[in-house]
Write a protein that holds these residues in place. Structure first.
Motif, PDB file in Angstrom:
ATOM      1  N   THR A  93       0.831  -1.206   0.000  1.00  0.00           N
ATOM      2  CA  THR A  93       0.000   0.000   0.000  1.00  0.00           C
ATOM      3  C   THR A  93       0.864   1.253   0.000  1.00  0.00           C
ATOM      4  OG1 THR A  93      -1.808  -1.131   1.124  1.00  0.00           O
ATOM      5  CG2 THR A  93      -1.765   1.259   1.303  1.00  0.00           C
ATOM      6  N   GLN A  96      -6.905   0.408  -1.125  1.00  0.00           N
ATOM      7  CA  GLN A  96      -7.267  -0.817  -0.417  1.00  0.00           C
ATOM      8  C   GLN A  96      -8.627  -0.663   0.267  1.00  0.00           C
ATOM      9  OE1 GLN A  96      -4.091  -2.218   2.035  1.00  0.00           O
ATOM     10  NE2 GLN A  96      -5.207  -4.007   2.735  1.00  0.00           N
ATOM     11  N   ASP A 151      -5.043  -1.560  -5.453  1.00  0.00           N
ATOM     12  CA  ASP A 151      -4.487  -2.094  -4.212  1.00  0.00           C
ATOM     13  C   ASP A 151      -5.448  -3.152  -3.664  1.00  0.00           C
ATOM     14  OD1 ASP A 151      -2.866  -2.480  -2.048  1.00  0.00           O
ATOM     15  OD2 ASP A 151      -3.140  -0.481  -1.177  1.00  0.00           O
ATOM     16  N   GLU A 152      -5.067  -4.401  -3.821  1.00  0.00           N
ATOM     17  CA  GLU A 152      -5.898  -5.530  -3.398  1.00  0.00           C
ATOM     18  C   GLU A 152      -7.339  -5.384  -3.893  1.00  0.00           C
ATOM     19  OE1 GLU A 152      -5.311  -7.001   0.497  1.00  0.00           O
ATOM     20  OE2 GLU A 152      -3.231  -6.323   0.616  1.00  0.00           O
TER      21      GLU A 152
HETATM   22 MG    MG Z   1      -2.096  -2.709   1.974  1.00  0.00          MG
END
Ligand code: MG
Ligand code: ATP
Lengths: 336, 269
Positions: A50, A90, A166-167
């Motif tokens: 991140t 995220q 992010d994810e």
């Molecule tokens: Mg992260």
């Protein structure tokens, strides 16, 4: 999706470092993403994924190092850079009180689309992410998956040259996950470059041309998915006996080659094709009936465990995902 | 549908045209107003504060402080303009802090928009809220017997002064909202700042009975100047000196805190 090695770089990171007190969130990261490709950044919790994405999208400043995105410097040319990127963080970054449509429309306007253009783009993306029905409802009534999809749609409004995710599929059900993967692939086919972080091996395998494995702020492995797998070892052969009661006998017979029994099948590692041919010949000569034979490359999970080594136990156990992962690996086994 | 990436004109320099800047501020202000529409309860303070405060102060203190409610309304309500303005202004930081907690601000900060546009749009929508509240205050007080002894123009000037000072305080509040960790902290610190300003002033009672050190404070307290000028603008009397004081404070607060807030917005985390 094959890309020439000579294509220009969409993201370049040099010696990137970011410290939070004693914590080295990033500790000298180098990274290069070729234009039009998908780079997977894999790492356990706290690896620095991140932090990397937030630096590249101008949200935080690095303590050392430099980076360019789409040719723009993160520190010197943030505004031009922002025009070239899309970010799905995220954690959801949509306005809870506004409707899905209003969220997307607002971003379109902030990206200098005309009122008409912003409206059309918002409707198009709502459609693509199956949100048309919920378009006029406030986001606070959305499910987690719907919010995530809206967030992804929001990052795609400006048709960014470089997309940071992010994810992106954490917490999504398999169907929604596939939908997200499709949209990411579509962005790539339209010319975008994608840098996505993930803790899911199958996600990296599915989407990424190249993978960077990070741990504790450092790059510990890098390469194409295939190359990384080869680095870990050869293939695994799985044989299903025609008559299950013969399994033990088969395993005893090939025990010298490292054969073991697992889930009613014989499993053993093979170094190369000659060895594979020899093993199958051996089974035939001894008169064992074979119902099925499969080989597979090691999964990225194996790669991850191999390269993170001692730190692997600190890595997140990926609950639920582990089983799902195993199933997907099974279904991807190649027939010999 | 088109498959081309980058339909947007590439920007070659750091600057944003004034027209685009205004369009961004407009879009963001629209967002703020839509949020109010989606959550009408967020207007309760702006609507109810002037009514409740007026009733409380007029009937609780009126007789004691000024001898009669009628006299006290003429004295206190003009001072309430500043008191309401500053209370609403200090609430802005709390809202901004919660906005940051949700990640929406992260999204805005990755967009190629002017650094100040998010904060300016907040200032605009908050000023609308504040104006509404001040109009409710005056209307309600007139129902209770407030008389405008001067004229509509003077009344408008009084509102404008309160809004100008409120705008200066909005920047202070926004800076606090971004500098402190939680909305609760912002609210707490904001309260500590405005309480002494509100009561250590000529807003609710004449300062002549206060001890010397407090009188010294009330003299430099901008809320006193604001109360004095509003009183003069509604009841008649010398306006220029206190009004200039208020203007100087408004300009000064904005000049110092607006750039700090914008810098903080850019740098946060
Ligand atoms: Mg992260
Ligand atoms: N604002 C911050 N203050 C202090 N420490 C931080 C901050 N942000 C990140 N860190 C630390 O930096 C390290 C890297 O964090 P980061 O969020 O980049 O990891 P990650 O790879 O994204 O992890 P996850 O998979 O859990 O999202 C962690 O040890 C984290 O605690």
């Amino acid at each position: 999706m094959t890309k020439s090695a000579g294509s220009p770089s969409a993201v370049t990171v040099r010696g990137m470092a970011k410290y939070y007190g004693e914590t080295r969130a990033l500790d000298g990261v180098d990274l290069e993403v070729r234009e039009g490709t998908v780079r997977g950044v894999l790492g356990p919790n706290g690896a620095g994924k991140t932090t990397l994405v937030r630096i590249l999208s101008t949200l935080i400043r690095p303590d050392a190092g430099s980076a360019t995105v789409a040719g723009w410097d993160v520190l010197q040319q943030p505004r031009q850079l922002r025009r070239a990127i899309g970010l799905t963080g995220q954690y959801a970054s949509v306005d809870e009180l506004l409707s899905g449509y209003e969220n997307l429309y607002l971003i379109g306007r902030l990206l200098d689309l005309s009122a008409k253009g912003a409206k059309a783009r918002a409707l198009e993306l709502l459609e693509r992410f199956s949100l048309t029905e919920a378009a006029r409802r406030p986001v606070k009534t959305y499910s987690g998956g719907m919010r995530r999809r809206l967030d992804l749609a929001a990052s795609m409004i400006g048709q960014p040259r470089v997309l940071f995710l992010d994810e992106p599929t954490t917490g999504l059900d398999p169907r929604t996950r596939n939908e997200v993967w499709q949209e990411v692939q579509r962005m790539v086919s339209e010319g975008s470059t994608v840098l996505l972080t993930t803790q899911y091996m199958d996600e990296a395998e599915q989407l990424a041309d190249d993978v960077t494995v990070v741990d504790r702020g450092r790059v510990i492995a890098e390469g194409s998915v295939e190359a990384l797998k080869r680095q870990v070892g050869g293939q695994t052969l799985t044989v299903r006996p025609a008559r299950p009661e013969q399994l033990d006998e088969m395993v005893r017979c090939l025990a010298g080659h490292g054969a073991v029994a697992a889930r009613g099948e014989l499993v053993l590692p093979v170094g190369d094709e000659e060895q594979l041919t020899a093993l199958i010949g051996e089974l035939g000569r001894r008169g064992f009936g074979v119902a099925g034979i499969e080989t597979r490359l090691p999964s990225l999970e194996d790669v991850f465990l191999a390269v993170t080594g001692a730190t692997a136990k600190d890595a997140p156990a990926q609950p639920a995902e582990r089983n799902q992962q195993a199933e997907q690996d099974q279904s991807r086994m190649e027939r010999v | 549908m088109s498959a081309a990436v980058l339909p947007l004109p590439p920007l070659d320099d750091q600057r944003i045209s004034p027209r685009a800047y205004l369009a961004h501020i407009g879009a963001l202000t629209r967002r703020n107003l839509m949020r109010i529409k989606a959550d009408p309860e967020s207007m309760f303070d702006a609507i109810l504060m002037p009514i409740i405060f007026t009733v409380l102060f007029v009937y609780v203190f009126g007789g004691a402080v000024a001898g009669s409610q009628g006299h006290y309304i003429q004295y206190m309500v003009p001072g309430m303009l500043g008191q309401i303005g500053i209370s609403l202004a200090m609430a802005v930081g709390t809202g901004l802090n919660s906005d940051f907690q949700t990640g929406v601000m992260d999204r805005f900060r990755t967009l190629p928009i002017g650094r100040a546009s998010v904060l300016i749009s907040k200032l605009i929508s908050e000023s609308c809220r504040s104006l509404l509240s001040l109009v409710i205050l005056i209307s309600f007080a007139m129902l209770l017997g407030l008389r405008i002894h001067t004229g509509p123009l003077q009344l408008l000037l009084a509102l404008a002064l309160a809004m100008a000072f409120g705008a200066g305080m909005v920047w202070v509040s926004m800076l606090l909202g971004m500098a402190l960790k939680s909305p609760q902290a912002v609210q707490g610190i904001g309260f500590l700042i405005i309480m002494p300003l509100q009561f250590g002033s000529s807003t609710f009672a004449p300062t002549s009975t206060m001890p010397g050190w407090l009188q010294a404070f009330t003299k430099v307290n901008p809320l006193s100047a604001l109360a004095d000028s509003s009183r003069a603008l509604i009841n008649g009397g010398p306006v220029l000196h206190p009004a200039l004081q208020v203007l100087a404070w408004s300009v000064g607060l904005t000049a110092v805190f607006a750039p700090l807030a914008v810098m903080k917005f850019k740098k946060r985390t």
